[in-house]
Motif scaffolding. Structure first.
Motif, PDB file in Angstrom:
ATOM      1  N   ARG A 245     -47.574  -0.445 -41.979  1.00 46.50           N
ATOM      2  CA  ARG A 245     -48.228  -0.511 -40.456  1.00 46.50           C
ATOM      3  C   ARG A 245     -47.648  -1.137 -39.554  1.00 46.50           C
ATOM      4  NH1 ARG A 245     -51.842  -2.511 -37.551  1.00 46.50           N
ATOM      5  NH2 ARG A 245     -53.252  -3.814 -39.147  1.00 46.50           N
ATOM      6  N   ILE A 246     -47.833  -2.262 -39.506  1.00 48.29           N
ATOM      7  CA  ILE A 246     -46.939  -3.387 -38.622  1.00 48.29           C
ATOM      8  C   ILE A 246     -45.580  -3.418 -37.464  1.00 48.29           C
ATOM      9  CG2 ILE A 246     -46.846  -6.026 -37.674  1.00 48.29           C
ATOM     10  CD1 ILE A 246     -49.450  -6.527 -39.201  1.00 48.29           C
ATOM     11  N   ASP A 247     -44.857  -3.041 -39.004  1.00 46.33           N
ATOM     12  CA  ASP A 247     -43.566  -3.006 -38.720  1.00 46.33           C
ATOM     13  C   ASP A 247     -43.223  -1.061 -38.067  1.00 46.33           C
ATOM     14  OD1 ASP A 247     -40.530  -2.638 -39.635  1.00 46.33           O
ATOM     15  OD2 ASP A 247     -41.183  -0.999 -40.686  1.00 46.33           O
ATOM     16  N   ALA A 248     -43.928  -0.300 -38.445  1.00 45.81           N
ATOM     17  CA  ALA A 248     -43.478   1.075 -37.326  1.00 45.81           C
ATOM     18  C   ALA A 248     -44.055   0.348 -35.524  1.00 45.81           C
ATOM     19  CB  ALA A 248     -44.576   1.896 -38.609  1.00 45.81           C
ATOM     20  N   ALA A 249     -45.495  -0.568 -35.785  1.00 45.21           N
ATOM     21  CA  ALA A 249     -45.670  -0.151 -34.300  1.00 45.21           C
ATOM     22  C   ALA A 249     -44.436  -1.766 -33.451  1.00 45.21           C
ATOM     23  CB  ALA A 249     -47.247  -1.455 -34.750  1.00 45.21           C
ATOM     24  N   CYS A 250     -43.779  -2.151 -34.583  1.00 51.35           N
ATOM     25  CA  CYS A 250     -42.975  -2.811 -33.452  1.00 51.35           C
ATOM     26  C   CYS A 250     -42.073  -2.093 -33.475  1.00 51.35           C
ATOM     27  CB  CYS A 250     -42.819  -4.189 -34.913  1.00 51.35           C
ATOM     28  SG  CYS A 250     -43.910  -5.400 -35.092  1.00 51.35           S
ATOM     29  N   ARG A 251     -41.569  -0.954 -34.147  1.00 53.12           N
ATOM     30  CA  ARG A 251     -39.971  -0.231 -34.085  1.00 53.12           C
ATOM     31  C   ARG A 251     -40.260   0.761 -33.123  1.00 53.12           C
ATOM     32  NH1 ARG A 251     -38.021   2.010 -38.653  1.00 53.12           N
ATOM     33  NH2 ARG A 251     -40.176   1.606 -39.861  1.00 53.12           N
ATOM     34  N   ASP A 252     -41.437   1.735 -32.735  1.00 56.19           N
ATOM     35  CA  ASP A 252     -41.898   1.684 -31.852  1.00 56.19           C
ATOM     36  C   ASP A 252     -41.245   0.706 -30.516  1.00 56.19           C
ATOM     37  OD1 ASP A 252     -42.877   4.161 -32.782  1.00 56.19           O
ATOM     38  OD2 ASP A 252     -44.902   3.665 -32.413  1.00 56.19           O
ATOM     39  N   LEU A 253     -41.729  -0.206 -30.243  1.00 55.18           N
ATOM     40  CA  LEU A 253     -41.381  -0.732 -28.919  1.00 55.18           C
ATOM     41  C   LEU A 253     -39.771  -1.090 -28.058  1.00 55.18           C
ATOM     42  CD1 LEU A 253     -43.873  -4.207 -29.368  1.00 55.18           C
ATOM     43  CD2 LEU A 253     -44.438  -1.679 -28.250  1.00 55.18           C
ATOM     44  N   PRO A 254     -39.500  -0.638 -27.183  1.00 49.99           N
ATOM     45  CA  PRO A 254     -38.220  -0.227 -26.892  1.00 49.99           C
ATOM     46  C   PRO A 254     -37.646  -1.658 -27.208  1.00 49.99           C
ATOM     47  CG  PRO A 254     -39.347   1.174 -25.218  1.00 49.99           C
ATOM     48  CD  PRO A 254     -40.468  -0.006 -26.095  1.00 49.99           C
ATOM     49  N   ALA A 255     -38.148  -3.230 -27.257  1.00 51.99           N
ATOM     50  CA  ALA A 255     -37.792  -4.379 -27.696  1.00 51.99           C
ATOM     51  C   ALA A 255     -36.661  -4.403 -28.452  1.00 51.99           C
ATOM     52  CB  ALA A 255     -38.124  -5.672 -26.773  1.00 51.99           C
TER      53      ALA A 255
END
Lengths: 214, 214
Positions: free
Chosen positions: A190-200
């Motif tokens: 879940r956290i990995d997916a939330a991160c990969r949604d961010l442009p950075a």
């Protein structure tokens, strides 16, 4: 202008790319091809005696070791912060980051796998088992550290990405490449997916680097 | 009172013992016998899901990962400082510490050697070669990072001991146990000797712990 010595698939370089992007720091990438051994060229060893990536050059300062580089970026460019302000929160985030950086990643990087293959003569299938063993053990502990803690939010610590997320995402990327089963680790996924949604994070991904190969 | 879960021969616990002594923090040691597997008991895993030592308990805070614990001690008990005050100096010291903690020690700890022995079936002499290989490679780079830098003094950074020395000394202790040739690393030997002359380092040494075994 900041200069980053990087290799698209290096987890440690990937971490620093994410941090630079989160801080909105423009940088010039210099590509060091690890599979061709460019990290062992005398010129590069003069900058980084360990012969590892990344190396960050900021003016006349030469910095090594991804976590030391990221703490330096956080101290010299404090906005947005990558660590909480309270010592206990900082210790938790650093503990999560180090659980990846000291206890998973070092056992799975290119030079270690090469040593298992060459000097120790371990064949491919058992090297992959070795890799998956350490990722599974490390992620099992990390999952409990994240799932059981009230500090965990959308990201590893609360609702803004930080140092722990920066270490987690490249390790999950590696785990996917080696087909590690991530089903037992729902909080990590879940956290990995939330991160990969961010442009950075997306812009720092291996496949989006100029030196990426198939 | 601070409580430290420790094992006499654990490098990571040894680091935290040195830091506590340098900070003059009294602590209650709790012994976790790694060779008897006490780190995997459910009670201990509740504190430290990785099943590793050390764990530090400070009031109601439970802290894991030696470097995160030492940074926490430095933030909550700032005197004497274990890191310089300028970001570049802090990055250098952290870089030296991480070169040990990420690139040497993880390849040589008990659980990794056990995995080489058991699942991979590597016999003793080749496991010792593996150990010596990573220490020699790591120390070769560290020696250059220390010998070539004007920041190096009596200790890794200037003339007061800090985080880099705290990581270096336990690694040198391990190297001696495994009979790694330290002759090519005169700066490392000199700094290690200067550290071991200090009561804070001497009192933290494995052989001086209540749980020490022959």
């Amino acid at each position: 202008m900041v200069k980053l010595y990087t290799y698209f698939r290096s987890s440690a370089a990937y971490r620093v790319r994410i941090a630079l992007n989160l801080k909105n720091v423009d940088y010039d990438p210099v590509f060091v091809h690890l599979r061709r051994g460019e990290q062992s060229a005398p010129g590069y060893l003069g900058l980084n005696p360990q012969g590892l990536v990344p190396t960050l050059v900021d003016g006349d300062r030469v910095l090594v070791q991804s976590l030391a580089i990221i703490e330096y970026l956080d101290e010299t460019r404090p906005d947005p912060p990558l660590l909480p302000h309270d010592p206990a929160g900082r210790a938790r985030v650093r503990g999560l980051a180090l659980a990846v950086a000291c206890d998973i990643h070092p056992l799975n990087n290119l030079r270690v796998l090469a040593c298992l293959r060459g000097p120790l003569g371990i064949e491919r299938a058992r090297r992959d088992d070795w890799y998956r063993h350490w990722v599974a053990a490390g992620f099992g502990a990390l999952e409990r550290m994240l799932a059981d803690a009230p500090e965990t939010g959308r990201f590893c610590q609360g609702d803004a990405p930080g140092l722990a997320d920066i270490c987690l995402v490249p390790q999950v990327y590696n785990a996917r490449r080696l087909k590690v089963d991530l089903a037992p680790h729902p909080t990590i996924r879940r956290i990995d997916a939330a991160c990969r949604d961010l442009p950075a994070f997306a812009a720092a991904a291996p496949e989006n680097q100029p030196d990426a190969e198939a």
